[in-house]
Scaffold this motif. Structure first.
Motif, PDB file in Angstrom:
ATOM      1  N   GLY A  31       0.671  -0.938   0.086  1.00 14.23           N
ATOM      2  CA  GLY A  31      -0.093  -0.171  -0.053  1.00 14.23           C
ATOM      3  C   GLY A  31       0.949   1.133   0.050  1.00 14.23           C
ATOM      4  N   VAL A  32       2.134   1.007   0.631  1.00 15.78           N
ATOM      5  CA  VAL A  32       2.895   2.383   0.714  1.00 15.78           C
ATOM      6  C   VAL A  32       3.692   2.600  -0.737  1.00 15.78           C
ATOM      7  N   ILE A  33       4.140   1.646  -1.227  1.00 16.85           N
ATOM      8  CA  ILE A  33       4.821   1.932  -2.647  1.00 16.85           C
ATOM      9  C   ILE A  33       4.288   1.308  -3.979  1.00 16.85           C
ATOM     10  N   GLY A  34       3.002   0.438  -3.584  1.00 12.40           N
ATOM     11  CA  GLY A  34       2.348  -0.470  -4.619  1.00 12.40           C
ATOM     12  C   GLY A  34       0.977   0.004  -4.832  1.00 12.40           C
ATOM     13  N   ASP A  35       0.162  -0.907  -5.068  1.00 13.89           N
ATOM     14  CA  ASP A  35      -1.309  -0.911  -5.129  1.00 13.89           C
ATOM     15  C   ASP A  35      -2.064  -1.642  -4.034  1.00 13.89           C
ATOM     16  N   GLY A  36      -1.342  -2.173  -3.010  1.00 14.22           N
ATOM     17  CA  GLY A  36      -1.975  -2.494  -1.676  1.00 14.22           C
ATOM     18  C   GLY A  36      -2.250  -3.944  -1.943  1.00 14.22           C
ATOM     19  N   ASP A  37      -1.849  -4.696  -2.776  1.00 16.61           N
ATOM     20  CA  ASP A  37      -2.587  -5.840  -3.010  1.00 16.61           C
ATOM     21  C   ASP A  37      -1.780  -7.156  -2.920  1.00 16.61           C
ATOM     22  N   HIS A  38      -0.426  -7.032  -2.416  1.00 16.86           N
ATOM     23  CA  HIS A  38       0.573  -8.164  -2.480  1.00 16.86           C
ATOM     24  C   HIS A  38       0.273  -9.183  -1.572  1.00 16.86           C
ATOM     25  N   GLY A  39      -0.396  -8.951  -0.430  1.00 14.70           N
ATOM     26  CA  GLY A  39      -0.655  -9.945   0.472  1.00 14.70           C
ATOM     27  C   GLY A  39      -1.864 -10.803  -0.114  1.00 14.70           C
ATOM     28  N   VAL A  40      -2.750 -10.179  -0.601  1.00 12.03           N
ATOM     29  CA  VAL A  40      -3.898 -10.632  -1.325  1.00 12.03           C
ATOM     30  C   VAL A  40      -3.388 -11.820  -2.351  1.00 12.03           C
ATOM     31  N   THR A  41      -2.685 -11.047  -3.166  1.00 16.72           N
ATOM     32  CA  THR A  41      -2.216 -11.960  -4.743  1.00 16.72           C
ATOM     33  C   THR A  41      -1.718 -13.088  -4.102  1.00 16.72           C
ATOM     34  N   MET A  42      -0.666 -12.839  -2.928  1.00 21.97           N
ATOM     35  CA  MET A  42       0.126 -13.971  -2.615  1.00 21.97           C
ATOM     36  C   MET A  42      -0.785 -15.101  -1.878  1.00 21.97           C
ATOM     37  N   SER A  43      -1.796 -14.598  -1.217  1.00 17.09           N
ATOM     38  CA  SER A  43      -2.615 -15.545  -0.447  1.00 17.09           C
ATOM     39  C   SER A  43      -3.401 -16.378  -1.458  1.00 17.09           C
ATOM     40  N   ILE A  44      -3.946 -15.662  -2.444  1.00 13.52           N
ATOM     41  CA  ILE A  44      -4.870 -16.386  -3.589  1.00 13.52           C
ATOM     42  C   ILE A  44      -3.737 -17.263  -4.390  1.00 13.52           C
ATOM     43  N   GLY A  45      -2.758 -17.060  -4.409  1.00 13.89           N
ATOM     44  CA  GLY A  45      -1.909 -17.915  -5.236  1.00 13.89           C
ATOM     45  C   GLY A  45      -1.457 -19.175  -4.404  1.00 13.89           C
ATOM     46  N   PHE A  46      -1.028 -19.010  -3.108  1.00 15.27           N
ATOM     47  CA  PHE A  46      -0.755 -20.253  -2.339  1.00 15.27           C
ATOM     48  C   PHE A  46      -1.796 -20.860  -2.189  1.00 15.27           C
ATOM     49  N   LEU A  47      -3.150 -20.457  -1.751  1.00 12.53           N
ATOM     50  CA  LEU A  47      -4.384 -21.253  -1.712  1.00 12.53           C
ATOM     51  C   LEU A  47      -4.819 -22.152  -2.957  1.00 12.53           C
ATOM     52  N   ALA A  48      -4.463 -21.493  -4.037  1.00  9.38           N
ATOM     53  CA  ALA A  48      -4.627 -22.194  -5.064  1.00  9.38           C
ATOM     54  C   ALA A  48      -3.676 -23.426  -5.346  1.00  9.38           C
ATOM     55  N   VAL A  49      -2.253 -23.199  -4.908  1.00  6.95           N
ATOM     56  CA  VAL A  49      -1.453 -24.268  -4.825  1.00  6.95           C
ATOM     57  C   VAL A  49      -1.804 -25.406  -4.018  1.00  6.95           C
ATOM     58  N   ARG A  50      -2.371 -24.905  -2.645  1.00  7.59           N
ATOM     59  CA  ARG A  50      -2.631 -25.797  -1.804  1.00  7.59           C
ATOM     60  C   ARG A  50      -3.806 -26.652  -2.082  1.00  7.59           C
ATOM     61  N   LYS A  51      -4.670 -26.151  -2.852  1.00  7.19           N
ATOM     62  CA  LYS A  51      -5.841 -27.059  -3.217  1.00  7.19           C
ATOM     63  C   LYS A  51      -5.390 -27.906  -4.230  1.00  7.19           C
ATOM     64  N   ALA A  52      -4.327 -27.374  -5.325  1.00  6.92           N
ATOM     65  CA  ALA A  52      -4.005 -28.267  -6.329  1.00  6.92           C
ATOM     66  C   ALA A  52      -3.188 -29.605  -5.758  1.00  6.92           C
ATOM     67  N   LEU A  53      -2.306 -29.158  -4.795  1.00  2.00           N
ATOM     68  CA  LEU A  53      -1.521 -30.048  -4.299  1.00  2.00           C
ATOM     69  C   LEU A  53      -2.426 -30.966  -3.302  1.00  2.00           C
ATOM     70  N   ASP A  54      -3.456 -30.595  -2.831  1.00  2.00           N
ATOM     71  CA  ASP A  54      -4.479 -31.642  -2.091  1.00  2.00           C
ATOM     72  C   ASP A  54      -4.850 -32.704  -2.960  1.00  2.00           C
ATOM     73  N   GLY A  55      -4.905 -32.308  -4.192  1.00  7.66           N
ATOM     74  CA  GLY A  55      -5.675 -33.246  -5.275  1.00  7.66           C
ATOM     75  C   GLY A  55      -4.488 -33.919  -5.970  1.00  7.66           C
ATOM     76  N   LEU A  56      -3.382 -33.892  -5.449  1.00 13.35           N
ATOM     77  CA  LEU A  56      -1.984 -34.800  -6.219  1.00 13.35           C
ATOM     78  C   LEU A  56      -1.783 -35.867  -5.236  1.00 13.35           C
ATOM     79  N   ASP A  57      -1.604 -36.985  -5.732  1.00 14.17           N
ATOM     80  CA  ASP A  57      -1.230 -38.399  -5.079  1.00 14.17           C
ATOM     81  C   ASP A  57       0.232 -37.968  -4.657  1.00 14.17           C
ATOM     82  N   ALA A  58       0.663 -37.291  -3.668  1.00 13.72           N
ATOM     83  CA  ALA A  58       2.154 -37.031  -3.657  1.00 13.72           C
ATOM     84  C   ALA A  58       2.983 -38.318  -3.713  1.00 13.72           C
TER      85      ALA A  58
END
Ligand code: ADP
Ligand code: MG
Ligand code: MG
Length: 211
Positions: A31-58
């Motif tokens: 928010g100080v030097i950008g558009d204030g969404d970095h926490g949200v974008t990283m959260s969305i990304g890693f939640l998607a990763v988590r969901k995809a990895l849940d569906g993977l037979d590791a």
């Protein structure tokens, strides 16, 4: 000690949780030097990763498949700058451990170096431009220096210290890449949010492996 695919999935889950816990701070920094969404974008990304990895037979997959799954899901979920940067980083990490059944200290140093190079190749930022490169590159250098004699935990600990110092060093930098480059000199005195999330990611990896 080395990490098999299931351990690597657990590492991604630990990172996703750390990002979730700290997303408010990351967005505040943005928010100080950008558009204030970095926490949200990283959260969305890693939640998607988590969901995809849940569906993977590791158990039936190699670490490279875990990284490739992470890359695809992160790219698909994140529209912001971090999307293609981390997707490339994860793809390169996967290529770095291709044909390996597990990740030891040397392979982890290779993974971190490949991620740093992936971010650099994709975003074309050099050191000193006040981006996540300023945390990933020192992390890679420190990891590789520690890999010769160190354990997996030592490599990640060294990388975490370097990433934290690198993130802190962005405070003294004027942004010339990414959204905050619009601010020019006014970006001085503030930590780059992408470098801060890098430090968080590497610190979380180090902590997860030591415990
Ligand atoms: P956006 O700027 O699209 O909103 P984010 O807020 O998710 O994206 O991410 C911003 C972070 O992305 C910056 O703090 C910086 O670390 C990183 N970044 C932006 N452009 C580049 C680039 N060309 N190379 C490396 N990192 C970059
Ligand atoms: Mg942003
Ligand atoms: Mg944005």
């Amino acid at each position: 000690m080395s990490l098999n695919s299931a351990d690597l999935v657990a590492l991604f889950v630990a990172v996703a949780e750390a990002i979730e816990d700290d997303k408010g701070r990351l967005s505040e920094l943005d928010g100080v030097i950008g558009d204030g969404d970095h926490g949200v974008t990283m959260s969305i990304g890693f939640l998607a990763v988590r969901k995809a990895l849940d569906g993977l037979d590791a158990a039936g997959e190699a670490p490279t498949a875990v990284f490739n799954t992470a890359a695809k899901s992160f790219l698909g979920a994140v529209g912001a700058s971090a999307g293609p940067l981390y997707a490339t980083a994860f793809m390169r990490a996967g290529a770095a451990v291709k044909d390996k059944a597990s990740i030891d200290a040397a392979a982890m140093a290779d993974v971190i170096a490949a991620m740093a190079k992936g971010v650099q190749d994709r975003g074309k930022a050099e050191s000193g431009e006040k981006t996540m490169v300023d945390a990933w590159l020192p992390a890679a250098t420190a990891a590789q220096a520690a890999a010769g004699s160190g354990s997996l935990a030592t490599v990640l600990q060294a990388a975490a210290v370097a990433a934290a110092e690198g993130a802190e060093s962005t405070r003294q930098m004027v942004a010339t890449k990414g959204r905050s480059a619009n601010l020019g000199e006014r970006s001085l005195g503030h930590i780059d949010p992408g470098a801060a999330s890098t430090a968080l990611i590497v610190a979380t990896m180090a902590k997860a492996v030591e415990s």
